[in-house]
Design an enzyme around this catalytic site. Structure first.
Site, PDB file in Angstrom:
ATOM      1  N   HIS A   1     -41.341-102.086  13.694  1.00  0.00           N
ATOM      2  CA  HIS A   1     -42.415-101.399  12.962  1.00  0.00           C
ATOM      3  C   HIS A   1     -42.306-101.660  11.457  1.00  0.00           C
ATOM      4  O   HIS A   1     -43.189-101.273  10.714  1.00  0.00           O
ATOM      5  CB  HIS A   1     -42.459 -99.899  13.291  1.00  0.00           C
ATOM      6  CG  HIS A   1     -41.281 -99.112  12.802  1.00  0.00           C
ATOM      7  ND1 HIS A   1     -40.806 -98.007  13.442  1.00  0.00           N
ATOM      8  CD2 HIS A   1     -40.478 -99.263  11.726  1.00  0.00           C
ATOM      9  CE1 HIS A   1     -39.780 -97.518  12.779  1.00  0.00           C
ATOM     10  NE2 HIS A   1     -39.556 -98.260  11.742  1.00  0.00           N
ATOM     11  N   HIS A   2     -41.222-102.313  11.048  1.00  0.00           N
ATOM     12  CA  HIS A   2     -41.131-102.744   9.652  1.00  0.00           C
ATOM     13  C   HIS A   2     -41.828-104.091   9.456  1.00  0.00           C
ATOM     14  O   HIS A   2     -41.855-104.598   8.355  1.00  0.00           O
ATOM     15  CB  HIS A   2     -39.664-102.883   9.222  1.00  0.00           C
ATOM     16  CG  HIS A   2     -38.911-101.590   9.268  1.00  0.00           C
ATOM     17  ND1 HIS A   2     -38.790-100.763   8.189  1.00  0.00           N
ATOM     18  CD2 HIS A   2     -38.272-100.967  10.285  1.00  0.00           C
ATOM     19  CE1 HIS A   2     -38.089 -99.682   8.519  1.00  0.00           C
ATOM     20  NE2 HIS A   2     -37.754 -99.783   9.794  1.00  0.00           N
TER      21      HIS A   2
ATOM     22  N   TYR B   1     -31.412 -93.916  10.208  1.00  0.00           N
ATOM     23  CA  TYR B   1     -30.948 -92.699  10.898  1.00  0.00           C
ATOM     24  C   TYR B   1     -29.475 -92.442  10.609  1.00  0.00           C
ATOM     25  O   TYR B   1     -29.035 -91.294  10.605  1.00  0.00           O
ATOM     26  CB  TYR B   1     -31.237 -92.788  12.397  1.00  0.00           C
ATOM     27  CG  TYR B   1     -32.723 -92.781  12.630  1.00  0.00           C
ATOM     28  CD1 TYR B   1     -33.438 -91.612  12.460  1.00  0.00           C
ATOM     29  CD2 TYR B   1     -33.409 -93.939  12.925  1.00  0.00           C
ATOM     30  CE1 TYR B   1     -34.811 -91.601  12.592  1.00  0.00           C
ATOM     31  CE2 TYR B   1     -34.783 -93.934  13.060  1.00  0.00           C
ATOM     32  CZ  TYR B   1     -35.474 -92.763  12.898  1.00  0.00           C
ATOM     33  OH  TYR B   1     -36.830 -92.761  13.008  1.00  0.00           O
TER      34      TYR B   1
ATOM     35  N   HIS C   1     -33.173-100.402  11.077  1.00  0.00           N
ATOM     36  CA  HIS C   1     -33.781 -99.149  11.489  1.00  0.00           C
ATOM     37  C   HIS C   1     -32.751 -98.099  11.900  1.00  0.00           C
ATOM     38  O   HIS C   1     -32.811 -96.985  11.399  1.00  0.00           O
ATOM     39  CB  HIS C   1     -34.905 -99.278  12.497  1.00  0.00           C
ATOM     40  CG  HIS C   1     -35.706 -98.019  12.415  1.00  0.00           C
ATOM     41  ND1 HIS C   1     -36.548 -97.760  11.360  1.00  0.00           N
ATOM     42  CD2 HIS C   1     -35.657 -96.889  13.120  1.00  0.00           C
ATOM     43  CE1 HIS C   1     -36.998 -96.525  11.458  1.00  0.00           C
ATOM     44  NE2 HIS C   1     -36.485 -95.976  12.514  1.00  0.00           N
TER      45      HIS C   1
ATOM     46  N   ARG D   1     -45.430-102.981  -4.096  1.00  0.00           N
ATOM     47  CA  ARG D   1     -44.099-102.614  -4.564  1.00  0.00           C
ATOM     48  C   ARG D   1     -43.396-103.837  -5.148  1.00  0.00           C
ATOM     49  O   ARG D   1     -43.867-104.966  -4.991  1.00  0.00           O
ATOM     50  CB  ARG D   1     -43.288-102.015  -3.416  1.00  0.00           C
ATOM     51  CG  ARG D   1     -43.033-103.001  -2.286  1.00  0.00           C
ATOM     52  CD  ARG D   1     -42.492-102.332  -1.042  1.00  0.00           C
ATOM     53  NE  ARG D   1     -41.062-102.029  -1.167  1.00  0.00           N
ATOM     54  CZ  ARG D   1     -40.227-101.943  -0.126  1.00  0.00           C
ATOM     55  NH1 ARG D   1     -40.670-102.130   1.101  1.00  0.00           N
ATOM     56  NH2 ARG D   1     -38.956-101.661  -0.307  1.00  0.00           N
TER      57      ARG D   1
ATOM     58  N   HIS E   1     -30.622-101.619  -7.167  1.00  0.00           N
ATOM     59  CA  HIS E   1     -30.884-100.182  -6.994  1.00  0.00           C
ATOM     60  C   HIS E   1     -30.833 -99.822  -5.505  1.00  0.00           C
ATOM     61  O   HIS E   1     -30.140 -98.884  -5.111  1.00  0.00           O
ATOM     62  CB  HIS E   1     -32.243 -99.808  -7.580  1.00  0.00           C
ATOM     63  CG  HIS E   1     -32.732 -98.455  -7.173  1.00  0.00           C
ATOM     64  ND1 HIS E   1     -32.155 -97.286  -7.615  1.00  0.00           N
ATOM     65  CD2 HIS E   1     -33.734 -98.075  -6.328  1.00  0.00           C
ATOM     66  CE1 HIS E   1     -32.788 -96.251  -7.078  1.00  0.00           C
ATOM     67  NE2 HIS E   1     -33.750 -96.700  -6.281  1.00  0.00           N
TER      68      HIS E   1
ATOM     69  N   THR F   1     -37.821 -85.283  16.270  1.00  0.00           N
ATOM     70  CA  THR F   1     -37.752 -84.844  14.874  1.00  0.00           C
ATOM     71  C   THR F   1     -38.501 -83.530  14.697  1.00  0.00           C
ATOM     72  O   THR F   1     -38.055 -82.628  13.989  1.00  0.00           O
ATOM     73  CB  THR F   1     -38.321 -85.925  13.941  1.00  0.00           C
ATOM     74  OG1 THR F   1     -37.776 -87.183  14.320  1.00  0.00           O
ATOM     75  CG2 THR F   1     -37.951 -85.649  12.506  1.00  0.00           C
TER      76      THR F   1
ATOM     77  N   GLU G   1     -30.006 -97.915  10.705  1.00  0.00           N
ATOM     78  CA  GLU G   1     -29.405 -97.576   9.420  1.00  0.00           C
ATOM     79  C   GLU G   1     -30.081 -96.368   8.774  1.00  0.00           C
ATOM     80  O   GLU G   1     -29.416 -95.509   8.201  1.00  0.00           O
ATOM     81  CB  GLU G   1     -29.472 -98.795   8.496  1.00  0.00           C
ATOM     82  CG  GLU G   1     -29.191 -98.524   7.031  1.00  0.00           C
ATOM     83  CD  GLU G   1     -27.733 -98.175   6.738  1.00  0.00           C
ATOM     84  OE1 GLU G   1     -26.882 -98.450   7.597  1.00  0.00           O
ATOM     85  OE2 GLU G   1     -27.480 -97.631   5.656  1.00  0.00           O
TER      86      GLU G   1
ATOM     87  N   ASP H   1      -5.748 -83.639  10.814  1.00  0.00           N
ATOM     88  CA  ASP H   1      -6.199 -84.685   9.905  1.00  0.00           C
ATOM     89  C   ASP H   1      -7.142 -85.584  10.696  1.00  0.00           C
ATOM     90  O   ASP H   1      -7.480 -85.278  11.841  1.00  0.00           O
ATOM     91  CB  ASP H   1      -5.013 -85.502   9.348  1.00  0.00           C
ATOM     92  CG  ASP H   1      -5.342 -86.135   7.997  1.00  0.00           C
ATOM     93  OD1 ASP H   1      -6.239 -86.988   7.953  1.00  0.00           O
ATOM     94  OD2 ASP H   1      -4.732 -85.750   6.980  1.00  0.00           O
TER      95      ASP H   1
ATOM     96  N   SER I   1     -15.760-101.548   6.163  1.00  0.00           N
ATOM     97  CA  SER I   1     -15.436-100.177   5.785  1.00  0.00           C
ATOM     98  C   SER I   1     -16.163 -99.181   6.684  1.00  0.00           C
ATOM     99  O   SER I   1     -15.564 -98.225   7.185  1.00  0.00           O
ATOM    100  CB  SER I   1     -15.824 -99.953   4.321  1.00  0.00           C
ATOM    101  OG  SER I   1     -15.876 -98.592   4.025  1.00  0.00           O
ATOM    102  N   SER I   2     -17.453 -99.422   6.914  1.00  0.00           N
ATOM    103  CA  SER I   2     -18.231 -98.492   7.747  1.00  0.00           C
ATOM    104  C   SER I   2     -17.716 -98.470   9.174  1.00  0.00           C
ATOM    105  O   SER I   2     -17.639 -97.409   9.795  1.00  0.00           O
ATOM    106  CB  SER I   2     -19.702 -98.901   7.768  1.00  0.00           C
ATOM    107  OG  SER I   2     -20.292 -98.639   6.539  1.00  0.00           O
TER     108      SER I   2
ATOM    109  N   SER J   1     -28.374 -78.116   9.310  1.00  0.00           N
ATOM    110  CA  SER J   1     -28.163 -77.237  10.461  1.00  0.00           C
ATOM    111  C   SER J   1     -26.970 -76.314  10.273  1.00  0.00           C
ATOM    112  O   SER J   1     -26.819 -75.337  11.009  1.00  0.00           O
ATOM    113  CB  SER J   1     -27.957 -78.061  11.730  1.00  0.00           C
ATOM    114  OG  SER J   1     -29.028 -78.938  11.918  1.00  0.00           O
TER     115      SER J   1
ATOM    116  N   TRP K   1     -33.508-105.305  -1.443  1.00  0.00           N
ATOM    117  CA  TRP K   1     -32.337-104.862  -0.678  1.00  0.00           C
ATOM    118  C   TRP K   1     -32.427-105.314   0.774  1.00  0.00           C
ATOM    119  O   TRP K   1     -31.432-105.311   1.494  1.00  0.00           O
ATOM    120  CB  TRP K   1     -32.164-103.342  -0.760  1.00  0.00           C
ATOM    121  CG  TRP K   1     -32.908-102.554   0.271  1.00  0.00           C
ATOM    122  CD1 TRP K   1     -34.187-102.138   0.186  1.00  0.00           C
ATOM    123  CD2 TRP K   1     -32.408-102.097   1.534  1.00  0.00           C
ATOM    124  NE1 TRP K   1     -34.533-101.451   1.325  1.00  0.00           N
ATOM    125  CE2 TRP K   1     -33.459-101.412   2.170  1.00  0.00           C
ATOM    126  CE3 TRP K   1     -31.185-102.202   2.203  1.00  0.00           C
ATOM    127  CZ2 TRP K   1     -33.334-100.838   3.435  1.00  0.00           C
ATOM    128  CZ3 TRP K   1     -31.076-101.636   3.465  1.00  0.00           C
ATOM    129  CH2 TRP K   1     -32.133-100.957   4.066  1.00  0.00           C
TER     130      TRP K   1
ATOM    131  N   LYS L   1     -36.462 -80.660  15.776  1.00  0.00           N
ATOM    132  CA  LYS L   1     -35.501 -80.230  14.755  1.00  0.00           C
ATOM    133  C   LYS L   1     -36.161 -79.359  13.702  1.00  0.00           C
ATOM    134  O   LYS L   1     -35.659 -78.287  13.348  1.00  0.00           O
ATOM    135  CB  LYS L   1     -34.849 -81.447  14.101  1.00  0.00           C
ATOM    136  CG  LYS L   1     -33.865 -82.111  15.021  1.00  0.00           C
ATOM    137  CD  LYS L   1     -33.168 -83.240  14.319  1.00  0.00           C
ATOM    138  CE  LYS L   1     -31.835 -83.510  14.968  1.00  0.00           C
ATOM    139  NZ  LYS L   1     -30.842 -82.484  14.721  1.00  0.00           N
TER     140      LYS L   1
END
Lengths: 322, 526
Positions: free
Chosen positions: B296-297, B251, B247, B444, B70, B322, B249, B99, B163-164, B262, B135, B325
């Site tokens: 922080h993870h 963002y 991390h 979890r 998932h 943040t 990632e 293009d 790919s990315s 926006s 994951w 924004k």
């Protein structure tokens, strides 16, 4: 051109449909599926089957064939004059950011090396904030770099270590570090450094040559660069042979062997790629592809070559010397 | 070759061999929706199992495969490709480019995704089952104790990274090199800005992820000891490398969402975006900070106290840009002529719920508090507020907003609004109670739980089924629009919308801006 405004702003060449992407995908997916099958056969199965090898090899050859065709097409488009100045800048940007991504790939391995050397090693030996638990787990382990004894050996081998493991790790008898000042000339990494640094210099001389339109000078120095790259790879292979055959230094030699072979191995692979790229540029030059103001294929390859050179300087410092 | 003005090719070859940014964008969008449904199906299995305490439907090993797949499918298959698809469609039209900069590579970036996910999904049927280590694939779960399918997983991650990286290089080259004359950086729409910065993040961290899985591969098959203490390595090293990727990632996922919001909020407020410059700088600041907060993870892995403090304060700093924004979006609406069509409704949902997710993020950033929240359902609630209500809601808003421009037909507004309200209620019913069970101590990634969590979990499951079902309404609405929606040929589908994409005909022709448009120098950014 049919468009009246195209004189003031060159038309950007958007290629028509192309089969390259789908063909390359087939090669890539076959390669990774084959590689994964080979490895799983080896580790989890009863030995590698010929089917797995076949998928891998077919995939790799397919992929390389597509890459060849793809680059050939891009080169032909350029020779046919379809690439505007703007499109050429896209290629420049593409190559620059590709090299940046490669820098970040090496960054991961250097980061692992620094983390292990400054934090993990002392902690495993019971020092510092992380040392409280590890001191109990690996009693008798003393940290030094290059690692003389793995934590596993310090507690008496894989069978007697207190936590689960995924293999046995035996440290090397001799490491690649610089040890004997009297016999410095026998130390291969030094020679490899000299070879690779000079190859960057000769590559630059070749670049100077093509900028002057001096093809002879270009071909000569480019040829020397490719030869130096080839010698570097040969010396590196000899070093690996020595490591395995005489030093007891293998991938299984704990974290020293892991970082040594992964860093130098990926670097060596990149040297091989860079050398191949430059060799192709040499062949293209002999076919008369380059002019003084249009030789991006060579320029991109030379940036790549300088990049692998800079990586080597860091390798030499942090893997071999310090 | 030469100067062609073709429309699309006929049949399947149009999609297989295309070099057109709109075709490729469309393929990305449909692929990501398919992955959204697949990842959603895994989530439904998870919630069905958790409907009641005790073992209900699946065995624990399979449950772990579901949580793992998932997460992987949603992050790498649904959210990321959906925004890449949007970038493909919109960036050339927003900056006046013919293009993407490298069209053939663009096609390749897309086409390696479907087979990679097919391979990944096929591991469900492999001996030993699919990856079951979450994951985040922490070592040694993903090395010493991994099923053989981990090898396939590793190579799939390599392909997704490839790919990315190619997609991002393409976006960077497009934005840096293909802007129409006069389209200066500070005139670019904010969606283009956020994607430029996102692409930079991707090029910087996807190779690090490739490095991490390569070390795993070597540890599993070739006897290295990167993540094994017995050889002098460290499992925590894996977490450091993973989160150095992981991390930024998050963002990478949320910055394009910021860009979408926006674009849409000014359109339905009929006012220019408030504080454009500060939005650009805030985005860049968030991107920079994302590189120095990864641990922080990992507050509970036993880092030195100096490390805990550094990562705690650095993380809290992110609240500043943040906040800039969020306040700018609110100020944009201040005294605007507001209307609430479906895209705006989803943006409102985004604004409220993403802010809640941001605040729970602040709670988690406090190291001593995190010792309690760590690995609890509170974390699950937090990141679904920012991933689903943040990224997915804004992506949905984007589809409703630009769909009329893409296909020249208007979607059914009533159905769209219904979709929003069912999603909004279903989402909150799913994830709001998870804050409570998490704070009360429910961990979890478990298939069973203590009895006192039963009521909240049943609410969560019912909410999840509602949210899941509402996506079928979305799919139906989109297909109905494409097939038989009310035709529209107005260039500016929304009267308040600004930007170059609203100056081209509706539906957008196959090739736009073959020669660059004139940019009015007096005209500010859109």
């Amino acid at each position: 051109m049919s468009n009246p405004t195209s004189t003031e702003y060159e038309k950007y060449y958007v290629p028509e449909q192309s089969k390259m992407a789908v063909m390359a995908t087939i090669g890539l997916i076959l390669s990774i599926f084959g590689a994964a099958s080979v490895m799983n056969d080896k580790t989890f199965g009863d030995g590698i089957t010929s089917g797995s090898w076949t998928i891998l090899i077919v995939g790799l050859f397919w992929f390389m064939a597509v890459l060849f065709a793809w680059f050939r097409q891009a080169i032909r488009e350029n020779i046919a004059g379809m690439n505007s100045a703007q499109l050429k800048k896209s290629y420049v940007l593409g190559m620059f950011w590709f090299i940046f991504s490669e820098v970040m790939f090496f960054f991961a391995f250097f980061g692992a090396l620094f983390y292990v050397r400054t934090l993990v090693g002392p902690w495993l030996a019971g020092e510092g904030e992380g040392g409280r638990m590890n001191g109990l787990l690996w009693e008798g382990f003393e940290y030094n770099w290059p690692m003389a004894l793995t934590p596993q050996e310090a507690v008496g081998g894989a069978a007697s270590q207190p936590i689960a493991n995924n293999g046995s790790f035996t440290s090397a008898e001799t490491t690649m570090a610089f040890s004997d000042a009297a016999a410095w000339y026998k130390w291969l990494p030094l020679w490899n450094t000299i070879i690779l640094l000079s190859s960057s210099f000769t590559c630059h001389l070749a670049h100077m040559g093509i900028l002057d339109g001096n093809k002879k000078k270009f071909n000569l120095w480019l040829g020397i660069t490719v030869a130096l790259g080839f010698i570097f790879i040969c010396v590196q292979f000899y070093e690996y042979y020595e490591a395995y055959a005489h030093f007891g230094l293998t991938l299984n030699s704990g974290i020293y062997g892991s970082t040594f072979f992964m860093l130098t191995g990926f670097h060596g692979f990149h040297v091989f790629m860079g050398m191949t790229m430059l060799a192709i540029q040499l062949m293209r030059s002999l076919k008369g592809h380059f002019t003084a103001d249009d030789h991006f294929g060579f320029e991109a390859s030379s940036w790549y070559w300088h990049f692998v050179d800079v990586v080597w300087v860091f390798l030499f410092l942090f893997v071999y010397i310090l | 070759m030469g100067d062609h003005h073709h429309g699309p090719a006929k049949g399947i070859s149009r999609w297989l061999f295309t070099t057109n940014h709109k075709d490729i964008g469309t393929m990305y969008l449909w692929f990501s929706f398919a992955m959204f449904i697949l990842g959603g199906a895994f989530a439904m299995i998870i919630r069905a199992e958790l409907f009641q305490p005790g073992m209900q439907l699946v065995d624990p090993a399979f449950f772990n495969q579901m949580t793992t797949l998932h997460g992987l499918v949603m992050v790498f298959g649904a959210i990321m490709p959906s925004f890449v698809g949007l970038a493909n469609w919109m960036i050339p039209m927003m900056i006046g480019a013919p293009d993407m900069a490298l069209p053939r590579m663009n096609n390749w970036s897309f086409w390696i995704l479907p087979p990679a996910f097919l391979l990944l999904a096929s591991t469900l049927f492999m001996e030993g089952g699919a990856p079951a280590f979450g994951w985040t694939f922490y070592a040694p779960l993903s090395t010493t104790y991994a099923p053989p399918s981990v090898t396939i997983f590793i190579f799939c991650i390599h392909v997704l990274g490839l790919s990315s990286i190619m997609g991002s290089i393409n976006i960077i080259a497009t934005v840096m090199n293909m802007r129409a004359p006069g389209m200066t950086y500070m005139k670019m729409p904010l969606f283009v800005w956020t994607w430029l910065i996102t692409a930079f993040l991707l090029v910087a961290v996807m190779p690090v992820l490739a490095g991490a899985v390569t070390m795993m591969l070597m540890d599993i098959h070739f006897g290295t000891s990167f993540f094994s203490a017995a050889g002098g390595g460290d499992p925590v090293l894996f977490q450091h490398i993973f989160w150095f990727f992981g991390h930024p990632e998050v963002y990478i996922i949320i910055l394009p969402a910021f860009g979408v919001v926006s674009q849409i909020i000014p359109a339905f407020s009929r006012k220019p975006l408030f504080g454009y410059d500060s939005m650009v700088y805030a985005t860049a600041s968030i991107a920079f900070l994302s590189f120095i907060v990864w641990a922080h993870h990992m507050y509970t892995v036993g880092m030195p106290i100096a490390g805990e403090l550094f990562f705690m304060y650095a993380t809290m700093l992110i609240a500043v840009p943040t906040g800039v924004k969020v306040f700018n979006w609110i100020s944009t609406m201040w005294r605007g002529a507001l209307t609430f069509e479906t895209p705006m409704l989803f943006c409102m949902g985004f604004l409220v719920l993403f802010t809640i997710g941001g605040f729970t993020g602040l709670m988690l950033s406090i190291a001593p508090s995190d010792f309690q929240y760590h690995d609890s359902y509170f974390v699950v609630a937090h990141f679904h507020y920012v991933m689903v209500a943040g990224a997915v809601f804004s992506m949905t808003a984007a589809v409703y907003y630009w769909l009329p421009k893409w296909c020249g037909r208007m979607y059914n507004e009533t159905m769209g609004k219904t979709h929003f309200w069912i999603s909004f209620i279903g989402f909150n019913l799913t994830f709001f109670p998870q804050h409570f069970v998490g704070l009360a101590g429910m961990p979890r990634r478990i298939p069973d739980y203590a009895l006192q969590f039963a009521d909240f979990n049943m609410m969560s499951s019912i909410g999840a089924f509602i949210y899941g079902a509402s996506q079928i309404l979305f799919l139906y609405n989109v297909i109905a629009t494409i097939v038989s929606g009310k035709p529209t040929s107005e260039e500016k589908v929304w009267d308040g919308a600004e930007g170059l994409e609203w100056t081209v005909p509706t539906p957008a022709p196959y090739h736009t801006f073959e020669t660059p448009p004139k940019i009015d120098p007096a005209h500010a950014h859109s």
